[in-house]
Design a protein around this motif. Structure first.
Motif, PDB file in Angstrom:
ATOM      1  N   LYS A   1      43.496 -10.918 100.995  1.00 46.36           N
ATOM      2  CA  LYS A   1      43.643  -9.515 100.926  1.00 46.36           C
ATOM      3  C   LYS A   1      44.215  -8.849  99.547  1.00 46.36           C
ATOM      4  N   GLY A   2      44.776 -10.038  98.723  1.00 47.06           N
ATOM      5  CA  GLY A   2      45.168  -9.663  97.475  1.00 47.06           C
ATOM      6  C   GLY A   2      44.454  -9.884  96.410  1.00 47.06           C
ATOM      7  N   ALA A   3      43.312  -9.987  96.391  1.00 47.27           N
ATOM      8  CA  ALA A   3      42.333 -10.459  95.184  1.00 47.27           C
ATOM      9  C   ALA A   3      42.435  -9.651  94.021  1.00 47.27           C
ATOM     10  N   ALA A   4      42.338 -10.100  92.809  1.00 48.18           N
ATOM     11  CA  ALA A   4      42.560  -9.168  91.593  1.00 48.18           C
ATOM     12  C   ALA A   4      41.439  -7.973  91.363  1.00 48.18           C
ATOM     13  N   SER A   5      40.377  -8.083  92.254  1.00 50.63           N
ATOM     14  CA  SER A   5      39.283  -6.838  92.042  1.00 50.63           C
ATOM     15  C   SER A   5      39.836  -5.803  92.640  1.00 50.63           C
ATOM     16  N   HIS A   6      40.713  -6.083  93.757  1.00 53.35           N
ATOM     17  CA  HIS A   6      41.316  -4.670  94.428  1.00 53.35           C
ATOM     18  C   HIS A   6      41.872  -3.675  93.826  1.00 53.35           C
ATOM     19  N   ALA A   7      42.385  -4.191  92.530  1.00 48.19           N
ATOM     20  CA  ALA A   7      43.141  -3.114  91.930  1.00 48.19           C
ATOM     21  C   ALA A   7      42.259  -2.362  90.792  1.00 48.19           C
ATOM     22  N   ALA A   8      41.102  -2.627  90.967  1.00 48.77           N
ATOM     23  CA  ALA A   8      39.912  -1.737  89.960  1.00 48.77           C
ATOM     24  C   ALA A   8      38.798  -1.720  90.914  1.00 48.77           C
ATOM     25  N   ASP A   9      38.861  -1.151  92.150  1.00 48.88           N
ATOM     26  CA  ASP A   9      37.987  -0.842  93.179  1.00 48.88           C
ATOM     27  C   ASP A   9      37.727   0.590  93.492  1.00 48.88           C
ATOM     28  N   GLY A  10      38.265   1.341  92.590  1.00 44.42           N
ATOM     29  CA  GLY A  10      38.551   2.901  92.851  1.00 44.42           C
ATOM     30  C   GLY A  10      38.813   3.437  94.103  1.00 44.42           C
ATOM     31  N   ASN A  11      39.647   2.528  94.927  1.00 52.76           N
ATOM     32  CA  ASN A  11      40.565   2.980  95.833  1.00 52.76           C
ATOM     33  C   ASN A  11      41.979   2.819  95.609  1.00 52.76           C
ATOM     34  N   THR A  12      42.455   4.051  95.748  1.00 53.11           N
ATOM     35  CA  THR A  12      44.027   4.057  95.513  1.00 53.11           C
ATOM     36  C   THR A  12      44.882   3.987  96.728  1.00 53.11           C
ATOM     37  N   GLU A  13      44.538   3.483  97.637  1.00 55.94           N
ATOM     38  CA  GLU A  13      45.089   3.229  98.981  1.00 55.94           C
ATOM     39  C   GLU A  13      46.152   2.496  98.723  1.00 55.94           C
ATOM     40  N   GLY A  14      47.262   2.609  99.308  1.00 54.39           N
ATOM     41  CA  GLY A  14      48.714   1.887  99.124  1.00 54.39           C
ATOM     42  C   GLY A  14      48.962   0.900 100.085  1.00 54.39           C
ATOM     43  N   ASP A  15      48.057   0.982 101.323  1.00 59.25           N
ATOM     44  CA  ASP A  15      48.497  -0.031 102.240  1.00 59.25           C
ATOM     45  C   ASP A  15      47.721  -1.306 102.052  1.00 59.25           C
ATOM     46  N   PHE A  16      48.604  -2.396 101.958  1.00 61.65           N
ATOM     47  CA  PHE A  16      47.992  -3.784 101.347  1.00 61.65           C
ATOM     48  C   PHE A  16      47.338  -4.312 102.387  1.00 61.65           C
ATOM     49  N   PHE A  17      47.418  -4.207 103.759  1.00 58.31           N
ATOM     50  CA  PHE A  17      46.868  -4.606 104.662  1.00 58.31           C
ATOM     51  C   PHE A  17      45.448  -4.121 104.880  1.00 58.31           C
ATOM     52  N   LYS A  18      45.070  -2.949 104.286  1.00 56.86           N
ATOM     53  CA  LYS A  18      43.724  -2.258 104.390  1.00 56.86           C
ATOM     54  C   LYS A  18      42.922  -2.971 103.240  1.00 56.86           C
ATOM     55  N   GLY A  19      43.372  -3.988 102.378  1.00 56.99           N
ATOM     56  CA  GLY A  19      42.657  -4.719 101.720  1.00 56.99           C
ATOM     57  C   GLY A  19      42.040  -3.890 100.355  1.00 56.99           C
ATOM     58  N   SER A  20      43.337  -3.036  99.822  1.00 51.11           N
ATOM     59  CA  SER A  20      42.894  -2.558  98.438  1.00 51.11           C
ATOM     60  C   SER A  20      43.985  -2.686  97.464  1.00 51.11           C
TER      61      SER A  20
END
Length: 310
Positions: free
Chosen positions: A181-200
């Protein structure tokens, strides 16, 4: 307005430095609306403002004191304006009235703007200094023109040229990964969601050796002029007094191809997002955020770099 001000000296309580940025352009010194330095010979008299962060500086308006701005003993002209010690513009003669709108020779990015009287020993009277920075979505000399609809509401605040998030979908790396759930690609996926458990959001591993600074980076895939960056932190609290952005993101440094772009010491008082600017445009390909809190895990939910491919 509302920034930190200082000057070379203060003639009286009526001439304090904040008077030159109180929103009142009246030229009457007796109305406690202008600054006034002490008449000391062989001194360069100056006034400056600390903007509290890096801004694009280009359009500046200066207001002189009534009856003192254009006479042979002018307490303003000639003057030079600098941005972080670099010359923005030198003005040798007075304008046709107290108001003088000037522009830097080019857009300058900096934090401290200073006006220096060019004549040594000449007192300084200044009744207002305004630095015009357009709000997001507008550009131009008077900030009255909206960004083109194709810009998706984001454009260069001086030229109006469209900018885009050039980090989105690019190759990302980080020092370590806590879970899938904490993969590096999540910080550049276009999703600013702040809930870690939603995979972003990204999350570095907790078992890295002590004394290590955790980092995340994006390879833009080509050389870009990097200047405007927006960072989105994880939502929620780590304790009764702490937040994820206080404990797992700040303070941080951003580099571009190992060249320092900007250092942020403290988190915003509210909100997860923080828009920052490099001290100057930095050209490069790999943009890295490094958490300065040694041994602490890094949480980051989106990292946006706005620019155009060269």
């Amino acid at each position: 307005m509302g920034k930190k001000y200082s000057q070379s000296s203060n003639y009286s309580n009526q001439g304090r430095s904040s008077n030159a940025a109180n929103g009142n352009t009246s030229g009457l010194y007796d109305a406690n609306n202008c600054i006034h330095t002490v008449p000391v010979q062989q001194r360069t008299h100056w006034w400056q403002v600390d903007l509290g962060g890096t801004f694009p500086v280009y359009n500046i308006t200066v207001w002189g004191r009534a009856n003192y701005w254009n006479n042979p003993y002018s307490r303003l002209y000639p003057f030079t304006i600098t941005v972080d010690g670099q010359t923005c513009v030198s003005v040798t003669s007075a304008a046709g009235n107290r108001k003088n709108s000037v522009t830097c020779s080019s857009v300058m990015y900096g934090r401290v703007v200073r006006l220096n009287v060019a004549t040594p020993g000449r007192m300084l009277n200044l009744c207002e200094l305004q630095i015009l920075v357009c709000k997001e979505g507008f550009y131009g000399l008077d900030c009255s023109t909206s960004c083109d609809t194709n810009c998706d509401g984001r454009c260069n605040r001086i030229t109006g040229h469209c900018t885009q998030n050039v980090a989105k979908g690019k190759t990302c790396r980080q020092i370590s990964t806590y879970s899938n759930k904490g993969a590096a690609s999540h910080a550049a996926d276009g999703n600013t969601e702040g809930d870690f458990f939603k995979g972003s959001c990204i999350h570095t591993a907790e078992n890295d050796p002590p004394g290590v600074n955790h980092w995340w980076e994006v390879d833009l895939g080509g050389t870009y002029p990097v200047h405007d960056i927006t960072v989105w932190a994880r939502d929620g609290r780590t304790s009764q007094i702490g937040t994820y952005w206080n404990d797992h993101l700040y303070p941080f440094t951003i580099t571009v191809d190992n060249k320092t772009c900007v250092r942020m010491v403290s988190a915003p008082s509210t909100g997860r997002s923080k828009s920052v600017t490099c001290s100057s445009v930095v050209y490069g390909r790999v943009v890295r955020l490094t958490l300065e809190r040694t041994g602490q895990t890094l949480n980051l939910c989106e990292f946006q770099v706005f620019g155009k491919l060269l």
